[in-house]
Scaffold this motif. Structure first.
Motif, PDB file in Angstrom:
ATOM      1  N   MET A   1     -54.846  30.277 -47.493  1.00  0.00           N
ATOM      2  CA  MET A   1     -56.150  29.522 -46.899  1.00  0.00           C
ATOM      3  C   MET A   1     -57.389  30.832 -47.054  1.00  0.00           C
ATOM      4  SD  MET A   1     -57.031  27.688 -43.477  1.00  0.00           S
ATOM      5  CE  MET A   1     -58.422  28.137 -42.817  1.00  0.00           C
ATOM      6  N   SER A   2     -58.428  30.329 -47.763  1.00  0.00           N
ATOM      7  CA  SER A   2     -59.414  31.389 -47.772  1.00  0.00           C
ATOM      8  C   SER A   2     -60.767  30.777 -46.877  1.00  0.00           C
ATOM      9  CB  SER A   2     -59.702  31.530 -49.423  1.00  0.00           C
ATOM     10  OG  SER A   2     -60.895  32.556 -49.265  1.00  0.00           O
ATOM     11  N   GLU A   7     -67.380  26.571 -43.498  1.00  0.00           N
ATOM     12  CA  GLU A   7     -66.563  26.075 -42.712  1.00  0.00           C
ATOM     13  C   GLU A   7     -66.465  26.744 -41.248  1.00  0.00           C
ATOM     14  OE1 GLU A   7     -62.496  25.902 -44.381  1.00  0.00           O
ATOM     15  OE2 GLU A   7     -62.758  27.758 -45.045  1.00  0.00           O
ATOM     16  N   LEU A   8     -66.573  28.329 -41.337  1.00  0.00           N
ATOM     17  CA  LEU A   8     -66.751  29.036 -39.983  1.00  0.00           C
ATOM     18  C   LEU A   8     -67.998  28.636 -39.465  1.00  0.00           C
ATOM     19  CD1 LEU A   8     -65.288  30.926 -38.361  1.00  0.00           C
ATOM     20  CD2 LEU A   8     -66.483  32.716 -39.593  1.00  0.00           C
ATOM     21  N   VAL A  24     -60.998  32.751 -38.519  1.00  0.00           N
ATOM     22  CA  VAL A  24     -61.095  34.316 -38.637  1.00  0.00           C
ATOM     23  C   VAL A  24     -59.756  34.880 -38.582  1.00  0.00           C
ATOM     24  CG1 VAL A  24     -61.716  36.174 -36.918  1.00  0.00           C
ATOM     25  CG2 VAL A  24     -63.044  34.219 -37.000  1.00  0.00           C
ATOM     26  N   SER A  25     -58.605  34.466 -38.076  1.00  0.00           N
ATOM     27  CA  SER A  25     -57.259  34.921 -38.420  1.00  0.00           C
ATOM     28  C   SER A  25     -56.976  34.973 -39.688  1.00  0.00           C
ATOM     29  CB  SER A  25     -56.217  34.438 -37.460  1.00  0.00           C
ATOM     30  OG  SER A  25     -56.516  34.388 -36.239  1.00  0.00           O
ATOM     31  N   SER A  26     -57.303  33.827 -40.507  1.00  0.00           N
ATOM     32  CA  SER A  26     -56.876  33.795 -42.004  1.00  0.00           C
ATOM     33  C   SER A  26     -57.789  34.705 -43.028  1.00  0.00           C
ATOM     34  CB  SER A  26     -56.849  32.450 -42.408  1.00  0.00           C
ATOM     35  OG  SER A  26     -58.209  31.997 -42.413  1.00  0.00           O
ATOM     36  N   MET A  40     -65.249  44.578 -38.988  1.00  0.00           N
ATOM     37  CA  MET A  40     -66.325  44.044 -39.681  1.00  0.00           C
ATOM     38  C   MET A  40     -65.904  43.302 -40.966  1.00  0.00           C
ATOM     39  SD  MET A  40     -69.378  43.857 -41.567  1.00  0.00           S
ATOM     40  CE  MET A  40     -69.466  45.537 -42.264  1.00  0.00           C
ATOM     41  N   VAL A  41     -66.342  42.195 -41.090  1.00  0.00           N
ATOM     42  CA  VAL A  41     -66.256  41.563 -42.369  1.00  0.00           C
ATOM     43  C   VAL A  41     -67.460  40.705 -42.706  1.00  0.00           C
ATOM     44  CG1 VAL A  41     -64.939  39.476 -41.538  1.00  0.00           C
ATOM     45  CG2 VAL A  41     -64.456  40.185 -43.856  1.00  0.00           C
ATOM     46  N   GLU A  42     -67.850  40.540 -43.960  1.00  0.00           N
ATOM     47  CA  GLU A  42     -68.936  39.880 -44.239  1.00  0.00           C
ATOM     48  C   GLU A  42     -68.395  38.574 -44.970  1.00  0.00           C
ATOM     49  OE1 GLU A  42     -72.682  41.524 -45.312  1.00  0.00           O
ATOM     50  OE2 GLU A  42     -72.197  43.548 -44.341  1.00  0.00           O
ATOM     51  N   LEU A  43     -69.098  37.466 -44.745  1.00  0.00           N
ATOM     52  CA  LEU A  43     -68.888  36.184 -45.645  1.00  0.00           C
ATOM     53  C   LEU A  43     -70.472  35.749 -45.640  1.00  0.00           C
ATOM     54  CD1 LEU A  43     -65.756  34.319 -43.580  1.00  0.00           C
ATOM     55  CD2 LEU A  43     -65.947  35.572 -45.912  1.00  0.00           C
TER      56      LEU A  43
END
Length: 106
Positions: A1-2, A7-8, A24-26, A40-43
């Protein structure tokens, strides 16, 4: 799953903690940038910050995983959630050694 930003964001607006935790876990381990004390992550247009908070002593020790999700800078909207480490499975992404900010040299 991406996980995708729409969706977040929808899960945040619905205050659906279970869905937020799953999304977030995926997020791929390789997408995270880890610095001492946080990851940190950027979407686009979202920026997600995660860090661990520990406290107490002896049998009263606790650990909390804090997640902040920032929407684009113009919007200045953000969401903040606290999870137990069991609720939000991120220990692989944020090694224990990287969870704590090193003491300052002052």
């Amino acid at each position: 799953m991406s996980t995708t930003a729409p969706e977040l964001l929808a899960a945040c607006e619905a205050r659906d903690r279970a869905k937020i935790s799953t999304l977030v876990s995926s997020i791929s381990k390789h997408a995270w940038t880890v610095i001492p004390g946080q990851a940190m992550v950027e979407l686009e247009p979202l920026r997600i910050l995660v860090w661990h908070e520990t406290g107490g002593s002896g049998i009263n020790t606790y650990e909390t995983v804090i997640v902040q999700i920032f929407v684009d800078e113009e919007n200045a909207k953000h969401f903040s959630y606290r999870f137990s480490p069991d609720e939000l499975q991120l220990p692989n992404y944020i090694p224990v050694a990287d969870r704590r900010v090193p003491p300052s040299a002052d």
